[in-house]
Design a protein around this motif. Sequence first.
Motif, mmCIF file in Angstrom:
data_model
loop_
_atom_site.group_PDB
_atom_site.id
_atom_site.type_symbol
_atom_site.label_atom_id
_atom_site.label_comp_id
_atom_site.label_asym_id
_atom_site.label_seq_id
_atom_site.Cartn_x
_atom_site.Cartn_y
_atom_site.Cartn_z
ATOM 1 N N GLY A 81 0.816 -1.204 0.000
ATOM 2 C CA GLY A 81 0.000 0.000 0.000
ATOM 3 C C GLY A 81 0.848 1.251 0.000
ATOM 4 N N SER A 82 0.227 2.408 0.287
ATOM 5 C CA SER A 82 0.949 3.675 0.201
ATOM 6 C C SER A 82 0.239 4.753 1.016
ATOM 7 N N THR A 83 0.995 5.837 1.296
ATOM 8 C CA THR A 83 0.449 7.056 1.878
ATOM 9 C C THR A 83 0.939 8.235 1.050
ATOM 10 N N ALA A 84 0.107 9.280 0.900
ATOM 11 C CA ALA A 84 0.512 10.420 0.079
ATOM 12 C C ALA A 84 -0.442 11.588 0.295
ATOM 13 N N TYR A 85 0.085 12.820 0.094
ATOM 14 C CA TYR A 85 -0.774 13.996 0.003
ATOM 15 C C TYR A 85 -1.469 13.942 -1.365
ATOM 16 N N GLU A 86 -2.789 14.060 -1.371
ATOM 17 C CA GLU A 86 -3.500 13.923 -2.635
ATOM 18 C C GLU A 86 -4.888 14.555 -2.524
ATOM 19 N N ASN A 87 -5.277 15.285 -3.573
ATOM 20 C CA ASN A 87 -6.626 15.886 -3.652
ATOM 21 C C ASN A 87 -6.961 16.712 -2.411
ATOM 22 N N GLY A 88 -5.991 17.467 -1.908
ATOM 23 C CA GLY A 88 -6.238 18.316 -0.753
ATOM 24 C C GLY A 88 -6.385 17.578 0.542
ATOM 25 N N GLY A 89 -5.950 16.328 0.609
ATOM 26 C CA GLY A 89 -6.043 15.532 1.829
ATOM 27 C C GLY A 89 -4.853 14.609 1.957
ATOM 28 N N PHE A 90 -4.924 13.692 2.943
ATOM 29 C CA PHE A 90 -3.878 12.690 3.148
ATOM 30 C C PHE A 90 -4.491 11.323 2.874
ATOM 31 N N ARG A 91 -3.972 10.646 1.859
ATOM 32 C CA ARG A 91 -4.566 9.395 1.376
ATOM 33 C C ARG A 91 -3.776 8.190 1.887
ATOM 34 N N ILE A 92 -4.489 7.211 2.442
ATOM 35 C CA ILE A 92 -3.887 5.931 2.813
ATOM 36 C C ILE A 92 -4.573 4.847 1.997
ATOM 37 N N GLN A 93 -3.785 4.121 1.224
ATOM 38 C CA GLN A 93 -4.301 3.063 0.368
ATOM 39 C C GLN A 93 -3.663 1.738 0.781
ATOM 40 N N VAL A 94 -4.485 0.715 1.017
ATOM 41 C CA VAL A 94 -4.008 -0.600 1.439
ATOM 42 C C VAL A 94 -4.419 -1.616 0.377
ATOM 43 N N THR A 95 -3.443 -2.137 -0.361
ATOM 44 C CA THR A 95 -3.735 -3.081 -1.435
ATOM 45 C C THR A 95 -3.729 -4.518 -0.944
ATOM 46 N N GLU A 96 -2.933 -4.840 0.056
ATOM 47 C CA GLU A 96 -2.801 -6.208 0.560
ATOM 48 C C GLU A 96 -4.007 -6.579 1.435
ATOM 49 N N PRO A 97 -4.578 -7.779 1.263
ATOM 50 C CA PRO A 97 -5.677 -8.217 2.138
ATOM 51 C C PRO A 97 -5.223 -8.345 3.587
ATOM 52 N N ASN A 98 -6.135 -8.022 4.520
ATOM 53 C CA ASN A 98 -5.885 -8.155 5.959
ATOM 54 C C ASN A 98 -4.566 -7.488 6.362
ATOM 55 N N TRP A 99 -4.414 -6.252 5.958
ATOM 56 C CA TRP A 99 -3.188 -5.493 6.208
ATOM 57 C C TRP A 99 -3.555 -4.125 6.760
ATOM 58 N N ALA A 100 -2.664 -3.525 7.509
ATOM 59 C CA ALA A 100 -2.893 -2.188 8.072
ATOM 60 C C ALA A 100 -1.707 -1.293 7.760
ATOM 61 N N ILE A 101 -1.999 -0.060 7.378
ATOM 62 C CA ILE A 101 -0.959 0.955 7.162
ATOM 63 C C ILE A 101 -1.345 2.185 7.963
ATOM 64 N N PHE A 102 -0.409 2.655 8.783
ATOM 65 C CA PHE A 102 -0.678 3.875 9.545
ATOM 66 C C PHE A 102 0.525 4.801 9.471
ATOM 67 N N TYR A 103 0.263 6.074 9.758
ATOM 68 C CA TYR A 103 1.342 7.054 9.812
ATOM 69 C C TYR A 103 1.140 7.892 11.072
ATOM 70 N N SER A 104 2.155 7.900 11.921
ATOM 71 C CA SER A 104 2.067 8.675 13.155
ATOM 72 C C SER A 104 2.872 9.953 13.016
ATOM 73 N N LEU A 105 2.298 11.042 13.485
ATOM 74 C CA LEU A 105 2.962 12.337 13.448
ATOM 75 C C LEU A 105 4.019 12.367 14.539
ATOM 76 N N GLY A 106 5.266 12.618 14.170
ATOM 77 C CA GLY A 106 6.366 12.543 15.129
ATOM 78 C C GLY A 106 6.411 13.722 16.078
ATOM 79 N N GLN A 107 5.373 13.884 16.846
ATOM 80 C CA GLN A 107 5.286 14.981 17.812
ATOM 81 C C GLN A 107 4.580 14.469 19.050
#
Length: 373
Positions: free
Chosen positions: A210-236
């Motif tokens: 999967g992937s994460t990206a700035y897109e269409n004025g927002g933050f997009r998280i896309q998960v292609t793999e079945p039964n998978w999780a993708i997260f992004y934590s703000l380092g603050q």
Amino acid sequence: MPKSNVENCMACGAPLEAPVQGGKVKCTFCGAVNVVRAHEKTAGDGITCPECGASNPKNAKHCGRCGIKLEFNCPKCGALNSYGTIYCVECGVDIPGEVKRQQEEMERLQNEERRRQAETRSRLENERKKKIRARRISFAVIALVVLVGAICVAAIAGITAYTTTYSPSARSTKTAYAAGQTATTVYRTLFQDDFSDPSSGWGDYSSENGSTAYENGGFRIQVTEPNWAIFYSLGQDFPEDIQIEVRATKIGGPDDNNFGILCRVQEDNQNYYYFAIHSDGYAGIAKVTAGNYEVISSDDGLWYPASTVHQGDVSNDIRADCIGDTFTLYVNGVRTATATDSSFTDGFVGLQASSGDAGGTDILFDNFNVYRP
């Protein structure tokens, strides 16, 4: 029942005591290493377990005595192989080697993700220090201006008091002013991001899962793999008591998913609280400990249907209150789930999306806010 069979060394012809599940066997006479295939013992129409020697039906998938699995899927092509097979009968891949390669690739991706997040935290910390220095300078200038203004006001007030008190034409007057007060709850903004600036701290990430990206004025998280999780934590790092809000929209994939807000993420990114909704109408609060999920908003550890969730390709406003050891999930302005836990007291915040059996989860987040109640 014996757990080995007799083979001959390919170098010197001496007999080898080779395990029935196959593998590498060193000759005790000449020292040559022989690769021995698995030998699945059969008895009539049944299969003899290579581990305990028990007889099983020919279509058995597990041994009826010891429970060992008698067949497995190739990690590369998915073909069925008998227990102990070294090379896949379909694609010929070295099965132990392929498993090791996949594990090393997963570890590499995890290390790369940790490195990126460490770089993001370092950059944000430097920016925070610069802002603090600039704020201190601004405060000093403001304080100086206020001091000069106070001196001027005091001087004018002194002149006015003299004129009012000691002038022969002055009259003694008293005026009372009544002031009304309205009690309101004040929230202090700690962080805001509408994701319009691609350098605001959320990183781009891409892998086969999967992937994460700035897109269409927002933050997009896309998960292609079945039964998978993708997260992004703000380092603050944020304090114990905070309120987090975000708007989330499913822009692709099936309704079998979940997505939402992370609170009190620890530095190892393996321990945190997860406030999640599902596009098919479920919701709840989970605790992740060492990467393992546990729903803590229900007694039986299950996600529950929530009428507050807008199902399908519709936006949902998600709010997570992390107050002491009490956690509350609001969906579209309505309290939906609560939980109590004291494992983690502070940490990072973030966003997550997870896929179901079909994969393909695609979520766009917008208007991320963190408040201090």
